[in-house]
Design an enzyme around this catalytic site. Structure first.
Site, short mmCIF file in Angstrom:
data_model
loop_
_atom_site.label_atom_id
_atom_site.label_comp_id
_atom_site.label_asym_id
_atom_site.label_seq_id
_atom_site.Cartn_x
_atom_site.Cartn_y
_atom_site.Cartn_z
CG HIS B 56 -3.70 39.26 35.18
ND1 HIS B 56 -3.03 38.55 36.16
CD2 HIS B 56 -3.06 38.99 34.02
CE1 HIS B 56 -2.02 37.89 35.59
NE2 HIS B 56 -2.03 38.12 34.30
CG HIS B 219 1.75 35.65 35.11
ND1 HIS B 219 2.56 36.75 34.99
CD2 HIS B 219 0.71 35.85 34.27
CE1 HIS B 219 2.04 37.57 34.11
NE2 HIS B 219 0.92 37.07 33.66
#
Lengths: 212, 333
Positions: B56, B219
Site C-alpha cells: 500500500h 487488497h
C-alpha cells in the site's frame, strides 16, 4: 496404554497436527481462495513448521510448556487472523493445563475448553458465524460429555472428532459473518470454512495420538 | 508477471533496504521490519505507530517522520504484521506519554495489534490506546460483518493525529482527535484492473477489458458491483454519491477532498478525476478547504482510484496545515 497426556504425548499431538496441516496445505489454501485471501494453508504450514522446529530444539517437558511454545511460535510466525486466533487458543490451553507433568481426561477437556474460550475472546465469534468456532465448539462439548460419562480419553476424543467433522461440514451452507469472508455476504454460502477445516485437523490429531 | 523485483520472497525486505538508503533520516529495524523516525522516542510526546500488510506504499512507512508517525510495521504483502513487530515498535517509540496504535479495520490487523498492545503493556507498562479506521462506504456496516474497511481516511488521520501529538497533547487527546477524523471521513474506491501479488504471480481477480469494479477494497476485495467501463465523469458520480448519502458534508468549514491513486493509474488521470469530484462537490454545496491528489494508499499495481472526503473544522484544518516531514508528505518545514 496411557490415559493421561504428558509432555511427550502433547508433543506427538502437535507434531501430528503439523503433519496434517502440511499434507493438506493446498486444500486449506484452496478453501481460503474461495471466500478469503488464499493464504490459510501457506500461513498455517509456515507456523506449524516453525513450531515443530521449536519443539525439537527445546524439548519441553510438561504439556503446558508444549502448548505455550506452540502458541508463542504461532503468534510470531503466522500473521493474518489465524496467528492470533490459534496463538491465543494454545496460550490459554497452556495456562489452563497448569504446571503438572500430565493431564487426566478431565483436565485435558478443561484445557481444550479454555482454548475455545480464547478463540471467542479474540475473535468474538458466535455459533453460526462460519468460523473455526463452529467445529471446535461442538468438539469441546462432545469431549466434556464423554469424559463426564466416564469414557476413556481415546473414546472421548473419537466422539469429539465426529462432532468437529459434523461442525466443519455444517459451515458449508452458512453465511459468513466474521473476517474477510463476511465481505462476500451471500457469495460465502456453499463454501466450507477453512478455519473450521484446520481446527478439525487439530482434533483429528488429538484423536490419533492421545489416549493410548 | 512483469515486476521490478529480484525474488518475490524478498520484496518486502529489499524495499526496506531501499527505504533505509533513500531516507537516512529514518531508522529501519530490518529484523522486525519496522521503520522508525530517526529521533524516536521523542521525550514527552505520544508515540504514533501504524502498520499493516505491505503493498500500500507510501502507506505506512512513507508517513514516518516529524509531524506524523513515529514507527510503521511492515507485514508481508497484504498480510498483517505479527504482534512481535508492533510490540517492539510500541516499546521503542514510547517517550513516556503513551503510544497510539492506528489500525485499519481488517480482522487480522485488529487482532495482531490487540495482542501487541497486551504484550507491550505487560512487558513495560507502556500505555497503549488504539484507534481503528473504518471509512469504506462500499461495505455494509452491520453487526453481522467484519465492518467497514479502513482505507483513505487512514492517511488523513495519521497526518492530523500526528500534528496533535507533535503539539505535546496527551494520549487521550490525540486519540480523541484521531477518532474525530475517522468519524467525519468516508471513502469509496474503484478498480480498472487487478493488482498482482508478487508471490502469486498472477492478478488477484479478473476484470474484462470493458469492465470495472465499483467499491473495490485495497487488497482486491470484491466491491459493490461490477459494471461496464464508464467515463471519468460517471465514475466520479458513482464514487462521490454513496459518500454523500452516508454522511452530511454540508455546512461547517468544508472538506478535505482526497483523490487517491491505487498504484497503476497516472497522475494525469487522477487530476481528471479530481476535476469531476470538485464539480460534484460544488453542485452539492460542499466547500473544499484543502485537497490531496496522488497515490498515497495503493494496492500494488492496481489501476483505479478512491475518493475520500473528510469534514473539517478549524482545529482539524490547523492540524492538517501543521509542518510535516516524511518521505511522502512534506510541507511547512
Amino acid at each position: 496404554m496411557t490415559t493421561t497426556v504428558d509432555g511427550g504425548a502433547a508433543t506427538a499431538w502437535i507434531s501430528e497436527f503439523a503433519r496434517l496441516v502440511a499434507e493438506n496445505k493446498d486444500l486449506l489454501t484452496h478453501l481460503d481462495a474461495a471466500i478469503g485471501d488464499a493464504d490459510h494453508g501457506t500461513n498455517m504450514d509456515r507456523g506449524m513448521t516453525a513450531v515443530t522446529a521449536a519443539l525439537a530444539e527445546n524439548a519441553p517437558a510438561s504439556p503446558a510448556e508444549v502448548l505455550k511454545l506452540t502458541g508463542m511460535r504461532l503468534v510470531s510466525t503466522v500473521g493474518g487472523a489465524s496467528g492470533p486466533l490459534y496463538g491465543t487458543a494454545f496460550l490459554r490451553m497452556a495456562t489452563a493445563a497448569g504446571p503438572g507433568p500430565s493431564l487426566d481426561p478431565g483436565e485435558f477437556a478443561k484445557a481444550l475448553r479454555a482454548g475455545l474460550d480464547g478463540i471467542v475472546a479474540r475473535g468474538r465469534a458466535e455459533a453460526g458465524d462460519k468460523t473455526m468456532f463452529d467445529a471446535l465448539s461442538p468438539a469441546a462439548d462432545a469431549l466434556d460429555a464423554a469424559v463426564a460419562s466416564g469414557a476413556s480419553l481415546r473414546d472421548a476424543l473419537a466422539q469429539a472428532l465426529r462432532a468437529a467433522e459434523a461442525g466443519r461440514d455444517s459451515t458449508i451452507p452458512m453465511l459468513a459473518r466474521k473476517g474477510r469472508a463476511s465481505y462476500l455476504g451471500e457469495r460465502s454460502v456453499g463454501h466450507q470454512d477453512p478455519g473450521a477445516t484446520s481446527v478439525t485437523m487439530l482434533v483429528a490429531a488429538a484423536a490419533a495420538t492421545l489416549g493410548g | 508477471m512483469k515486476k521490478l523485483i529480484n525474488d518475490p520472497a524478498d520484496v518486502v525486505s529489499e524495499a526496506l533496504r531501499g527505504i533505509a538508503l533513500a531516507h537516512p533520516d529514518l531508522r529501519v529495524d530490518h529484523e522486525n521490519k519496522v521503520i522508525y523516525r530517526g529521533d524516536a522516542p521523542v521525550r514527552g510526546k505520544v508515540g504514533l505507530i501504524s502498520g499493516g500488510g505491505s503493498g500500500h506504499e507510501p502507506l505506512h512507512g512513507g508517513f514516518v517522520g516529524m509531524g506524523m508517525l513515529d514507527a510503521a510495521c511492515a507485514g508481508e504483502v497484504f498480510t498483517s504484521p505479527v504482534p512481535d513487530q508492533m510490540a517492539a515498535a510500541t516499546k521503542a517509540v514510547d517517550g513516556g506519554a503513551g503510544v497510539l496504535h492506528i489500525v485499519k479495520n481488517y480482522t487480522g490487523d485488529v487482532m495482531n495489534f490487540e495482542m501487541a498492545a497486551e504484550l507491550a503493556e505487560a512487558e513495560t507498562g507502556v500505555q497503549v490506546t488504539s484507534v481503528v479506521t473504518n471509512d469504506d462506504v462500499a461495505v455494509q456496516d452491520s453487526l453481522y460483518t467484519a465492518g467497514r474497511r479502513g482505507v483513505g481516511v487512514t492517511v488523513l488521520l495519521e497526518k492530523i493525529a500526528g500534528a496533535a501529538a507533535e503539539e505535546g497533547r496527551s494520549l487521550a487527546d490525540v486519540a480523541a482527535v484521531a477518532r474525530k477524523v475517522n468519524d467525519n471521513g468516508r471513502s469509496m474506491g474503484m478498480a480498472l484492473t487487478s493488482g498482482t501479488v508478487p508471490a502469486n504471480g498472477k492478478p488477484t481477480f479478473d476484470l474484462g477489458d470493458d469492465e470495472m469494479e465499483i467499491g473495490v477494497g485495497i487488497h482486491g476485495e470484491p466491491g459493490r458491483r461490477r459494471v461496464p467501463l464508464a467515463t471519468a465523469r460517471q465514475i466520479a458520480a458513482m464514487l462521490v454519491e454513496p459518500i454523500l448519502s452516508d454522511l452530511d458534508f454540508t455546512g461547517g468549514d468544508g472538506v478535505i477532498a482526497f483523490v487517491n491513486g491505487l498504484g497503476g493509474t497516472p497522475l494525469l488521470e487522477l487530476y481528471v478525476m479530481y476535476a469531476e469530484v470538485a464539480t460534484i462537490l460544488e453542485k452539492s454545496g460542499i466547500g473544499v478547504a484543502r485537497t490531496l491528489v496522488g497515490p498515497y494508499i495503493t494496492s500494488l499495481d492496481m489501476a483505479g482510484c478512491s475518493v475520500t472526503l473528510l469534514k473539517v473544522d478549524d482545529e482539524t484544518l490547523r492540524l492538517w496545515d501543521a509542518p510535516v516531514r516524511t518521505p511522502a508528505l512534506r510541507w511547512g518545514v
